[in-house]
Design an enzyme around this catalytic site. Sequence first.
Site, PDB file in Angstrom:
ATOM      1  N   LYS A  23      -2.966 -35.373   6.459  1.00  0.00           N
ATOM      2  CA  LYS A  23      -3.663 -33.929   5.892  1.00  0.00           C
ATOM      3  C   LYS A  23      -3.127 -33.310   4.564  1.00  0.00           C
ATOM      4  CE  LYS A  23      -3.654 -29.159   7.053  1.00  0.00           C
ATOM      5  NZ  LYS A  23      -2.428 -28.684   6.620  1.00  0.00           N
ATOM      6  N   ASN A  24      -1.886 -33.166   4.523  1.00  0.00           N
ATOM      7  CA  ASN A  24      -1.214 -32.443   3.447  1.00  0.00           C
ATOM      8  C   ASN A  24      -1.252 -33.595   2.338  1.00  0.00           C
ATOM      9  OD1 ASN A  24      -1.080 -30.248   4.996  1.00  0.00           O
ATOM     10  ND2 ASN A  24       1.155 -30.572   5.410  1.00  0.00           N
ATOM     11  N   ARG A  93      -5.245 -23.370   2.722  1.00  0.00           N
ATOM     12  CA  ARG A  93      -4.249 -22.965   1.608  1.00  0.00           C
ATOM     13  C   ARG A  93      -4.289 -23.960   0.260  1.00  0.00           C
ATOM     14  NH1 ARG A  93      -0.581 -19.454   0.806  1.00  0.00           N
ATOM     15  NH2 ARG A  93       1.180 -19.987  -0.152  1.00  0.00           N
ATOM     16  N   CYS A 117      -3.077 -21.025   7.257  1.00  0.00           N
ATOM     17  CA  CYS A 117      -2.412 -20.446   8.250  1.00  0.00           C
ATOM     18  C   CYS A 117      -1.541 -19.399   8.247  1.00  0.00           C
ATOM     19  CB  CYS A 117      -1.426 -21.482   9.082  1.00  0.00           C
ATOM     20  SG  CYS A 117      -2.608 -22.941   9.930  1.00  0.00           S
ATOM     21  N   ARG A 122       3.425 -16.278   2.382  1.00  0.00           N
ATOM     22  CA  ARG A 122       3.497 -17.475   1.525  1.00  0.00           C
ATOM     23  C   ARG A 122       3.163 -17.348   0.049  1.00  0.00           C
ATOM     24  NH1 ARG A 122       0.348 -21.892   5.281  1.00  0.00           N
ATOM     25  NH2 ARG A 122       1.383 -23.440   3.985  1.00  0.00           N
ATOM     26  N   PRO A 123       4.108 -16.861  -0.570  1.00  0.00           N
ATOM     27  CA  PRO A 123       3.782 -16.379  -2.006  1.00  0.00           C
ATOM     28  C   PRO A 123       3.685 -17.738  -2.904  1.00  0.00           C
ATOM     29  CG  PRO A 123       6.185 -16.393  -1.636  1.00  0.00           C
ATOM     30  CD  PRO A 123       5.437 -16.634  -0.419  1.00  0.00           C
ATOM     31  N   ILE A 124       2.875 -17.496  -4.061  1.00  0.00           N
ATOM     32  CA  ILE A 124       2.897 -18.810  -4.984  1.00  0.00           C
ATOM     33  C   ILE A 124       3.362 -18.412  -6.535  1.00  0.00           C
ATOM     34  CG2 ILE A 124       0.758 -19.687  -3.738  1.00  0.00           C
ATOM     35  CD1 ILE A 124      -0.822 -18.530  -6.139  1.00  0.00           C
ATOM     36  N   ASP A 125       4.530 -17.760  -6.242  1.00  0.00           N
ATOM     37  CA  ASP A 125       5.305 -17.210  -7.579  1.00  0.00           C
ATOM     38  C   ASP A 125       5.728 -18.582  -8.332  1.00  0.00           C
ATOM     39  OD1 ASP A 125       6.926 -17.096  -5.080  1.00  0.00           O
ATOM     40  OD2 ASP A 125       8.460 -16.762  -6.415  1.00  0.00           O
ATOM     41  N   ASP A 305       6.590 -28.273  10.373  1.00  0.00           N
ATOM     42  CA  ASP A 305       5.318 -28.229  11.220  1.00  0.00           C
ATOM     43  C   ASP A 305       5.600 -29.175  12.253  1.00  0.00           C
ATOM     44  OD1 ASP A 305       4.347 -27.553   8.786  1.00  0.00           O
ATOM     45  OD2 ASP A 305       3.818 -29.259   7.736  1.00  0.00           O
ATOM     46  N   ILE A 327      12.257 -22.575   6.939  1.00  0.00           N
ATOM     47  CA  ILE A 327      11.250 -22.437   5.802  1.00  0.00           C
ATOM     48  C   ILE A 327      10.252 -21.317   6.344  1.00  0.00           C
ATOM     49  CG2 ILE A 327       9.377 -24.055   4.709  1.00  0.00           C
ATOM     50  CD1 ILE A 327      11.985 -25.688   4.848  1.00  0.00           C
ATOM     51  N   ARG A 397      -8.357 -28.043  11.719  1.00  0.00           N
ATOM     52  CA  ARG A 397      -8.194 -28.204  10.315  1.00  0.00           C
ATOM     53  C   ARG A 397      -7.243 -28.957  10.047  1.00  0.00           C
ATOM     54  NH1 ARG A 397      -5.205 -23.679   8.187  1.00  0.00           N
ATOM     55  NH2 ARG A 397      -5.176 -25.366   6.559  1.00  0.00           N
TER      56      ARG A 397
HETATM   57  N1  EPU Z   1       7.689 -20.457  -1.495  1.00  0.00           N
HETATM   58  C1  EPU Z   1       7.944 -19.452  -2.317  1.00  0.00           C
HETATM   59  N2  EPU Z   1       7.216 -19.279  -3.393  1.00  0.00           N
HETATM   60  C2  EPU Z   1       6.304 -20.453  -3.769  1.00  0.00           C
HETATM   61  C3  EPU Z   1       5.992 -21.327  -2.918  1.00  0.00           C
HETATM   62  C4  EPU Z   1       6.700 -21.674  -1.693  1.00  0.00           C
HETATM   63  O1  EPU Z   1       8.705 -18.704  -1.985  1.00  0.00           O
HETATM   64  O2  EPU Z   1       5.591 -20.160  -4.955  1.00  0.00           O
HETATM   65  C5  EPU Z   1       8.397 -20.518  -0.329  1.00  0.00           C
HETATM   66  C6  EPU Z   1       7.397 -20.548   1.037  1.00  0.00           C
HETATM   67  O3  EPU Z   1       7.194 -19.038   1.515  1.00  0.00           O
HETATM   68  C7  EPU Z   1       8.371 -21.239   2.073  1.00  0.00           C
HETATM   69  C8  EPU Z   1       9.024 -22.245   1.010  1.00  0.00           C
HETATM   70  O4  EPU Z   1       8.955 -22.005  -0.065  1.00  0.00           O
HETATM   71  O5  EPU Z   1       9.206 -20.492   2.689  1.00  0.00           O
HETATM   72  C9  EPU Z   1       8.440 -23.740   1.184  1.00  0.00           C
HETATM   73  O6  EPU Z   1       6.871 -23.484   1.183  1.00  0.00           O
HETATM   74  P1  EPU Z   1       6.271 -24.681   0.145  1.00  0.00           P
HETATM   75  O7  EPU Z   1       5.645 -24.535  -0.961  1.00  0.00           O
HETATM   76  O8  EPU Z   1       6.946 -25.925   0.248  1.00  0.00           O
HETATM   77  O9  EPU Z   1       5.062 -24.826   1.197  1.00  0.00           O
HETATM   78  P2  EPU Z   1       3.391 -25.335   0.957  1.00  0.00           P
HETATM   79  O10 EPU Z   1       3.296 -26.129  -0.073  1.00  0.00           O
HETATM   80  O11 EPU Z   1       2.558 -23.822   0.914  1.00  0.00           O
HETATM   81  C10 EPU Z   1       3.134 -27.303   2.544  1.00  0.00           C
HETATM   82  C11 EPU Z   1       2.286 -27.597   3.820  1.00  0.00           C
HETATM   83  C12 EPU Z   1       2.808 -27.016   5.257  1.00  0.00           C
HETATM   84  C13 EPU Z   1       4.206 -27.207   5.362  1.00  0.00           C
HETATM   85  C14 EPU Z   1       4.984 -26.764   3.994  1.00  0.00           C
HETATM   86  C15 EPU Z   1       6.599 -27.100   4.243  1.00  0.00           C
HETATM   87  C16 EPU Z   1       0.314 -28.031   2.655  1.00  0.00           C
HETATM   88  C17 EPU Z   1      -1.030 -27.838   2.415  1.00  0.00           C
HETATM   89  N3  EPU Z   1       1.016 -27.587   3.422  1.00  0.00           N
HETATM   90  O12 EPU Z   1       2.946 -26.011   2.402  1.00  0.00           O
HETATM   91  O13 EPU Z   1       1.870 -27.325   6.042  1.00  0.00           O
HETATM   92  O14 EPU Z   1       4.572 -26.330   6.536  1.00  0.00           O
HETATM   93  O15 EPU Z   1       4.526 -27.608   2.812  1.00  0.00           O
HETATM   94  O16 EPU Z   1       6.731 -28.378   4.384  1.00  0.00           O
HETATM   95  O17 EPU Z   1       0.905 -29.165   2.293  1.00  0.00           O
HETATM   96  C18 EPU Z   1       0.777 -27.567   8.258  1.00  0.00           C
HETATM   97  O18 EPU Z   1       0.363 -28.712   7.938  1.00  0.00           O
HETATM   98  O19 EPU Z   1       0.890 -26.942   9.310  1.00  0.00           O
HETATM   99  C19 EPU Z   1       1.798 -26.511   7.080  1.00  0.00           C
HETATM  100  C20 EPU Z   1       1.587 -25.334   7.191  1.00  0.00           C
END
Ligand code: EPU
Length: 423
Positions: A23-24, A93, A117, A122-125, A305, A327, A397
């Site tokens: 999925k991811n 997401r 979810c 879950r910031p995207i900074d 996960d 995480i 999902r």
């Molecule tokens: N983070 C920030 N700023 C950012 C991005 C992330 O502070 O700009 C923090 C997050 O809040 C978190 C950590 O960094 O604490 C890691 O977040 P990451 O960006 O790696 O997560 P993601 O890309 O949003 C993906 C998977 C998630 C999985 C996480 C961690 C996808 C679509 N989602 O999320 O999958 O938990 O990596 O491995 O690939 C799931 O499949 O159930 C799921 C939530």
Amino acid sequence: MREVIKIEGGHRLNGEVTVSGSKNATVALIPAAVLAGGPVTISGVPAIADVDSLSKILRILGCDVTEKDDHLIIDPANMKNTDLDADVITKLRASYYFMGALLGKYGYVRMKMPGGCYLGPRPIDLHIKGFEALGATVEYEKGCYTIQAEHLKGTKIFLDISSVGATINIMMAAVYAEGRTIIENAAKEPEIIDVATLLNNMGANIKGAGTNVITIEGVKQLQGCYHEIIPDRIEAGTFVIMAVACADEMRINNVIPKHIEALTSKLTEMGADLEIGIDSILVRRSEHMHAADVTTKPYPGFATDLQQPLTALLTQVEGISEVTDTIYTERFKHCLELQRMGANIELYNGKCEVKGPSKLYGDRVTATDLRCGAALVIAGLLAEGETEISDVYHIDRGYDNIDGKLRALGGVIRREKIDETLA
Ligand code: EPU
């Protein structure tokens, strides 16, 4: 009408199950395909709701999308860079991957804030920081991002946190940028390698994916290609946990065992009987399981996960287990649902303590997020009586036909539509 999953607990699982495509990885590969000039065929696409949502977004952008068995053919030849403000953007997401892809291709993207979810903030900074470092300006107004650049230029970007999403998004934005982009402290998850492989097959020049330094040399053109998705390590891990929890003998096929080594070594430490093959894992019943502590970490550490599904198993083993999520410190909603079913779990800040074994009883519970749903399915299989799981759209999902796969293994599980007007 709302849909629920009903599980009659207490039936042991037996047989074989085949894991679907990741999925991811898929949710990043689909947006990445728009960077090509011609058709991209992705094979092994899981039948999950996130893929339907992303296909809708592709169609909004004017891409030609053909679904054939588990293949998705995406032809971006006639696409237009339409503003992405439709409601579908907030359903998941991963719609944020269109930020990197469209910025990379057109130097402009306007889209709503993505959804997904709720696992705490879950910031995207870091994504934004990466786009800005490449030369883009980013504005956020009334729930919409506008990201634009006259010219993207390669640079060195250090990620404060090794974010999966930011690493992939920056990689996509940088494929057409002028010169060399270096992402330091990049995430190392297998899904990142899969996306880099697709982009390289399209003609990109990306090196180092899977390590913490990724180098992208900008190119002028990308073409269509064929790509096969890696197996879903989280679905594989979920089935391994399910098998340890309630199977006599079960083989999980289409697995890259290395991808879930943190899980399989933890389960072995707990006393599980696992036979690790080249692309499969055989699980035999073990009577002597005991507690273990687990802490989630970025790959290759224990996946966040899989923390939720594992917690359901921990309710059944002898002793006290401490589960810490570094995480997503708020990813513990499943514990409240497991408590309703009889689990003995204490919640603390960023962790929980599970005392086992506890007898679980079927109840009405809610899948508050995708992996909470998986934890509840495991608990339902173990419980005495019937478990009714609502908000199953979260499960759909990310798990391809979870109920069908479980029925084939001997699970007694069905879906029901409930007419709320009659309730
Ligand atoms: N983070 C920030 N700023 C950012 C991005 C992330 O502070 O700009 C923090 C997050 O809040 C978190 C950590 O960094 O604490 C890691 O977040 P990451 O960006 O790696 O997560 P993601 O890309 O949003 C993906 C998977 C998630 C999985 C996480 C961690 C996808 C679509 N989602 O999320 O999958 O938990 O990596 O491995 O690939 C799931 O499949 O159930 C799921 C939530």
